[in-house]
Design an enzyme around this catalytic site. Structure first.
Site, PDB file in Angstrom:
ATOM      1  CG  PHE A  12      -1.556   1.240   1.625  1.00  0.00           C
ATOM      2  CD1 PHE A  12      -2.194   2.059   0.696  1.00  0.00           C
ATOM      3  CD2 PHE A  12      -1.528   1.641   2.960  1.00  0.00           C
ATOM      4  CE1 PHE A  12      -2.784   3.259   1.090  1.00  0.00           C
ATOM      5  CE2 PHE A  12      -2.120   2.835   3.356  1.00  0.00           C
ATOM      6  CZ  PHE A  12      -2.736   3.649   2.420  1.00  0.00           C
ATOM      7  CB  SER A  87       1.646  -3.940   7.456  1.00  0.00           C
ATOM      8  OG  SER A  87       0.607  -4.311   6.576  1.00  0.00           O
ATOM      9  CB  THR A 135       4.002   1.858  13.030  1.00  0.00           C
ATOM     10  OG1 THR A 135       2.769   2.034  13.710  1.00  0.00           O
ATOM     11  CG2 THR A 135       4.718   0.703  13.697  1.00  0.00           C
ATOM     12  CG  ASP A 136       0.932   5.675  15.432  1.00  0.00           C
ATOM     13  OD1 ASP A 136       0.839   4.507  14.997  1.00  0.00           O
ATOM     14  OD2 ASP A 136      -0.033   6.474  15.422  1.00  0.00           O
ATOM     15  CD  GLU A 137      -0.385  -0.037  15.066  1.00  0.00           C
ATOM     16  OE1 GLU A 137      -0.451  -1.145  15.603  1.00  0.00           O
ATOM     17  OE2 GLU A 137      -0.982   0.255  14.018  1.00  0.00           O
ATOM     18  CE1 TYR A 161       3.290  -3.696  11.621  1.00  0.00           C
ATOM     19  CE2 TYR A 161       1.938  -2.351  13.073  1.00  0.00           C
ATOM     20  CZ  TYR A 161       2.757  -2.466  11.959  1.00  0.00           C
ATOM     21  OH  TYR A 161       3.043  -1.356  11.197  1.00  0.00           O
ATOM     22  CB  SER A 162       3.296  -2.536  17.971  1.00  0.00           C
ATOM     23  OG  SER A 162       2.717  -3.240  19.035  1.00  0.00           O
ATOM     24  CB  ALA A 163       6.425  -6.714  19.961  1.00  0.00           C
ATOM     25  CE  LYS A 165       7.318  -1.292  11.119  1.00  0.00           C
ATOM     26  NZ  LYS A 165       7.890  -1.371   9.737  1.00  0.00           N
ATOM     27  CG  ASP A 295     -12.123  -4.677  21.786  1.00  0.00           C
ATOM     28  OD1 ASP A 295     -11.770  -4.308  20.645  1.00  0.00           O
ATOM     29  OD2 ASP A 295     -11.990  -3.970  22.799  1.00  0.00           O
ATOM     30  CG  HIS A 299      -8.661  -2.669  20.151  1.00  0.00           C
ATOM     31  ND1 HIS A 299      -9.974  -2.623  19.745  1.00  0.00           N
ATOM     32  CD2 HIS A 299      -7.986  -1.864  19.301  1.00  0.00           C
ATOM     33  CE1 HIS A 299     -10.075  -1.826  18.704  1.00  0.00           C
ATOM     34  NE2 HIS A 299      -8.881  -1.352  18.425  1.00  0.00           N
TER      35      HIS A 299
HETATM   36  P1  NAD Z   1       1.478  -3.629   3.232  1.00  0.00           P
HETATM   37  O1  NAD Z   1       1.176  -4.834   4.063  1.00  0.00           O
HETATM   38  O2  NAD Z   1       0.423  -3.043   2.371  1.00  0.00           O
HETATM   39  O3  NAD Z   1       2.704  -3.946   2.258  1.00  0.00           O
HETATM   40  C1  NAD Z   1       3.838  -4.640   2.677  1.00  0.00           C
HETATM   41  C2  NAD Z   1       4.655  -5.022   1.446  1.00  0.00           C
HETATM   42  O4  NAD Z   1       5.853  -5.688   1.895  1.00  0.00           O
HETATM   43  C3  NAD Z   1       3.943  -5.974   0.487  1.00  0.00           C
HETATM   44  O5  NAD Z   1       4.133  -5.566  -0.849  1.00  0.00           O
HETATM   45  C4  NAD Z   1       4.615  -7.314   0.736  1.00  0.00           C
HETATM   46  O6  NAD Z   1       4.620  -8.166  -0.396  1.00  0.00           O
HETATM   47  C5  NAD Z   1       6.023  -6.868   1.126  1.00  0.00           C
HETATM   48  N1  NAD Z   1       6.720  -7.863   1.952  1.00  0.00           N
HETATM   49  C6  NAD Z   1       6.233  -8.485   3.069  1.00  0.00           C
HETATM   50  N2  NAD Z   1       7.147  -9.355   3.531  1.00  0.00           N
HETATM   51  C7  NAD Z   1       8.234  -9.251   2.713  1.00  0.00           C
HETATM   52  C8  NAD Z   1       9.498  -9.899   2.681  1.00  0.00           C
HETATM   53  N3  NAD Z   1       9.838 -10.821   3.600  1.00  0.00           N
HETATM   54  N4  NAD Z   1      10.363  -9.568   1.705  1.00  0.00           N
HETATM   55  C9  NAD Z   1      10.038  -8.645   0.758  1.00  0.00           C
HETATM   56  N5  NAD Z   1       8.847  -8.003   0.741  1.00  0.00           N
HETATM   57  C10 NAD Z   1       7.962  -8.312   1.705  1.00  0.00           C
HETATM   58  O7  NAD Z   1       2.065  -2.563   4.245  1.00  0.00           O
HETATM   59  P2  NAD Z   1       1.887  -0.974   4.253  1.00  0.00           P
HETATM   60  O8  NAD Z   1       0.627  -0.633   4.925  1.00  0.00           O
HETATM   61  O9  NAD Z   1       2.188  -0.456   2.901  1.00  0.00           O
HETATM   62  O10 NAD Z   1       3.061  -0.585   5.250  1.00  0.00           O
HETATM   63  C11 NAD Z   1       4.375  -0.322   4.756  1.00  0.00           C
HETATM   64  C12 NAD Z   1       5.293  -0.010   5.922  1.00  0.00           C
HETATM   65  O11 NAD Z   1       4.803   1.132   6.623  1.00  0.00           O
HETATM   66  C13 NAD Z   1       5.378  -1.132   6.952  1.00  0.00           C
HETATM   67  O12 NAD Z   1       6.708  -1.221   7.389  1.00  0.00           O
HETATM   68  C14 NAD Z   1       4.462  -0.663   8.078  1.00  0.00           C
HETATM   69  O13 NAD Z   1       4.889  -1.174   9.315  1.00  0.00           O
HETATM   70  C15 NAD Z   1       4.634   0.832   7.997  1.00  0.00           C
HETATM   71  N6  NAD Z   1       3.477   1.635   8.452  1.00  0.00           N
HETATM   72  C16 NAD Z   1       2.228   1.376   7.966  1.00  0.00           C
HETATM   73  C17 NAD Z   1       1.169   2.169   8.378  1.00  0.00           C
HETATM   74  C18 NAD Z   1      -0.227   1.972   7.831  1.00  0.00           C
HETATM   75  O14 NAD Z   1      -1.159   2.637   8.276  1.00  0.00           O
HETATM   76  N7  NAD Z   1      -0.431   1.101   6.856  1.00  0.00           N
HETATM   77  C19 NAD Z   1       1.373   3.214   9.295  1.00  0.00           C
HETATM   78  C20 NAD Z   1       2.669   3.444   9.778  1.00  0.00           C
HETATM   79  C21 NAD Z   1       3.722   2.639   9.332  1.00  0.00           C
HETATM   80  P1  TYD Z   2      -6.447  -1.277  11.411  1.00  0.00           P
HETATM   81  O1  TYD Z   2      -6.861  -0.656  10.128  1.00  0.00           O
HETATM   82  O2  TYD Z   2      -6.262  -2.750  11.482  1.00  0.00           O
HETATM   83  O3  TYD Z   2      -5.132  -0.507  11.889  1.00  0.00           O
HETATM   84  P2  TYD Z   2      -4.336  -0.566  13.322  1.00  0.00           P
HETATM   85  O4  TYD Z   2      -4.872  -1.677  14.125  1.00  0.00           O
HETATM   86  O5  TYD Z   2      -2.926  -0.853  12.875  1.00  0.00           O
HETATM   87  O6  TYD Z   2      -4.525   0.763  13.936  1.00  0.00           O
HETATM   88  O7  TYD Z   2      -7.523  -0.892  12.517  1.00  0.00           O
HETATM   89  C1  TYD Z   2      -7.823   0.466  12.807  1.00  0.00           C
HETATM   90  C2  TYD Z   2      -8.815   0.478  13.942  1.00  0.00           C
HETATM   91  O8  TYD Z   2     -10.053  -0.080  13.493  1.00  0.00           O
HETATM   92  C3  TYD Z   2      -8.386  -0.369  15.132  1.00  0.00           C
HETATM   93  O9  TYD Z   2      -8.776   0.292  16.333  1.00  0.00           O
HETATM   94  C4  TYD Z   2      -9.164  -1.654  14.977  1.00  0.00           C
HETATM   95  C5  TYD Z   2     -10.439  -1.205  14.283  1.00  0.00           C
HETATM   96  N1  TYD Z   2     -11.065  -2.196  13.375  1.00  0.00           N
HETATM   97  C6  TYD Z   2     -12.422  -2.532  13.518  1.00  0.00           C
HETATM   98  O10 TYD Z   2     -13.119  -2.015  14.408  1.00  0.00           O
HETATM   99  N2  TYD Z   2     -12.966  -3.438  12.653  1.00  0.00           N
HETATM  100  C7  TYD Z   2     -12.232  -4.034  11.674  1.00  0.00           C
HETATM  101  O11 TYD Z   2     -12.784  -4.884  10.921  1.00  0.00           O
HETATM  102  C8  TYD Z   2     -10.854  -3.675  11.507  1.00  0.00           C
HETATM  103  C9  TYD Z   2     -10.006  -4.286  10.442  1.00  0.00           C
HETATM  104  C10 TYD Z   2     -10.324  -2.745  12.389  1.00  0.00           C
END
Ligand code: NAD
Ligand code: TYD
Length: 358
Positions: A12, A87, A135-137, A161-163, A165, A295, A299
């Site tokens: 993403f 992620s 991530t902020d997590e 996940y957050s651990a 990261k 829940d 969470h």
């Molecule tokens: P995502 O899950 O959409 O994409 C992860 C990508 O990494 C995928 O294309 C996957 O194929 C690739 N990947 C996974 N394991 C791999 C491996 N072993 N080798 C090579 N490629 C691999 O994730 P995202 O939401 O785009 O997040 C990207 C980064 O940003 C992550 O490090 C995540 O922790 C961080 N982040 C995400 C968010 C969010 O809201 N999505 C917020 C803060 C930080």
């Molecule tokens: P998510 O998009 O999984 O991001 P993160 O857990 O990394 O913050 O979830 C965002 C918030 O939405 C989180 O508090 C969990 C909640 N949530 C639901 O209530 N229902 C759902 O189906 C999902 C995926 C998340």
């Protein structure tokens, strides 16, 4: 001409970052996108750039030493932007091991390869930079509505996940402190926008609403997340890679805290506003679809970023108001129904029924 190695560029944020960078710098940069295409990686996201001469895709696992080392040996990499990760918090609760492999050991492998390739007898080659996208997590959970995460807030992760990261952040920090490795860490709040996989809150709700499926809200729906439009995140990472002093850590956030239930309600209202009167899907969408479900284990209650340091040092601020960003996002999903259909085939159905017991 700078050469970028972008890991996880088919996911993403990574794909949005690549599209942003190639639009901004055009042929002034080259990009190598290294991704092993897990369920979350999708090359369809990069269709508009895949034929460019200055873009190349390599299918490889970041844990694969030889494959990663080879990229550095055969290219003069100037920037590493490390997105690749597992992620999704819910998946980490069900299957934590893969999170440690990719997020911790994969990061270890990548920083090691960059360090080996950039080292000189008296330091590092000039103008090299590694950005750890975190991530902020990692800061844990805020229990009141008044507090914020600062870069000085102690790390206190709760989910696997957050651990994982946080562990990766500590490894990067150890390389900065021990080896003066030229890296930055960015810690961003929840992103939203085009190409987000529908396991995360916003695209899952859009997708379910459009097919008249229940909208599963965990617990009370009162948990708070701070939402940032993905292109604003891309801009922050670019700025950090180019202008931040090596070793600095930056929080990136949207100044946009919302309870989950507010998000779900807004998605329903926006869909009803945007969909044309004669679109049959309108009849399926209503607030009655909201379903409170069990829940999430452990969470986190609230995340809220104070992005003061990145504003003061680099002048970055979130640009896209949520009211605009959520419309752009919903419009994107409506225009890209095929994309959604492709990513929700096969394994997604299995994940959804196991996760939501349907
Ligand atoms: P995502 O899950 O959409 O994409 C992860 C990508 O990494 C995928 O294309 C996957 O194929 C690739 N990947 C996974 N394991 C791999 C491996 N072993 N080798 C090579 N490629 C691999 O994730 P995202 O939401 O785009 O997040 C990207 C980064 O940003 C992550 O490090 C995540 O922790 C961080 N982040 C995400 C968010 C969010 O809201 N999505 C917020 C803060 C930080
Ligand atoms: P998510 O998009 O999984 O991001 P993160 O857990 O990394 O913050 O979830 C965002 C918030 O939405 C989180 O508090 C969990 C909640 N949530 C639901 O209530 N229902 C759902 O189906 C999902 C995926 C998340």
């Amino acid at each position: 001409m700078k050469n970028y190695l972008i890991t996880g560029g088919a996911g993403f944020i990574g794909s949005n970052f690549i599209l942003y960078m190639l639009k901004k710098y055009r042929t002034d940069i080259t990009i190598i996108n290294l991704d092993n295409l897990t369920y979350a990686g999708n090359l369809e996201n990069l269709k508009e750039v895949e034929k460019l001469e200055n873009y190349r895709f390599i299918k490889a696992d970041i844990c694969d030493r030889d494959a990663v080392m080879k990229v550095f040996e055969t290219n003069e990499i100037d920037r590493v932007i490390h997105f690749a990760a597992e992620s999704h918090v819910d998946r980490s609760i069900r299957n934590p091991e893969v999170f440690v492999n990719t997020n911790v050991l994969g990061t270890m492998n990548l920083i090691n390869a960059a360090k080996i390739s950039w080292e000189t007898p008296d330091g590092y080659k000039k103008d090299k930079k590694y950005v750890q996208v975190s991530t902020d997590e990692v800061y844990g959970s805020l229990e009141t509505e008044e507090e914020f995460f600062y870069e000085t807030t102690p790390l206190n992760p709760h989910s696997p996940y957050s651990a994982s990261k946080a562990s990766a952040d500590f490894l990067v920090k150890a390389y900065i402190d021990t080896f003066r490795f030229p890296a930055n860490i960015t810690r961003c709040s929840n992103n939203y926008g085009p190409y987000q996989f529908p396991e995360k809150l916003i695209p899952l709700m859009i997708n379910n609403a459009l097919s008249g499926k229940n909208l599963p809200v965990y617990g009370t729906g009162k948990n708070v997340r701070d939402w940032l439009y993905v292109e604003d995140h891309a801009k922050a990472i670019d700025l950090v890679a180019e202008s931040a002093k090596a070793g600095e850590i930056y929080n990136v956030g949207g100044h946009n805290e919302k309870r989950n239930i507010e998000i779900v309600t807004l998605i329903i209202d926006t869909l009803l506003e945007i969909l044309p009167e004669k679109d049959a899907r309108r009849d399926l969408i209503s607030h009655d679809l909201i379903t409170y479900v069990e829940d999430r284990k452990g969470h986190d209650f609230r995340y809220a970023i104070a992005p003061d340091k990145i504003k003061a040092d680099l002048g970055w601020e979130p640009e896209t108001p949520f009211s605009k960003g959520i419309k752009l996002t919903i419009e994107w999903y409506l225009k890209n129904i095929d994309w959604m259909e492709h990513v929700t085939k096969g394994d997604y159905q299995k994940y959804y029924s196991e996760m939501y017991h349907v």
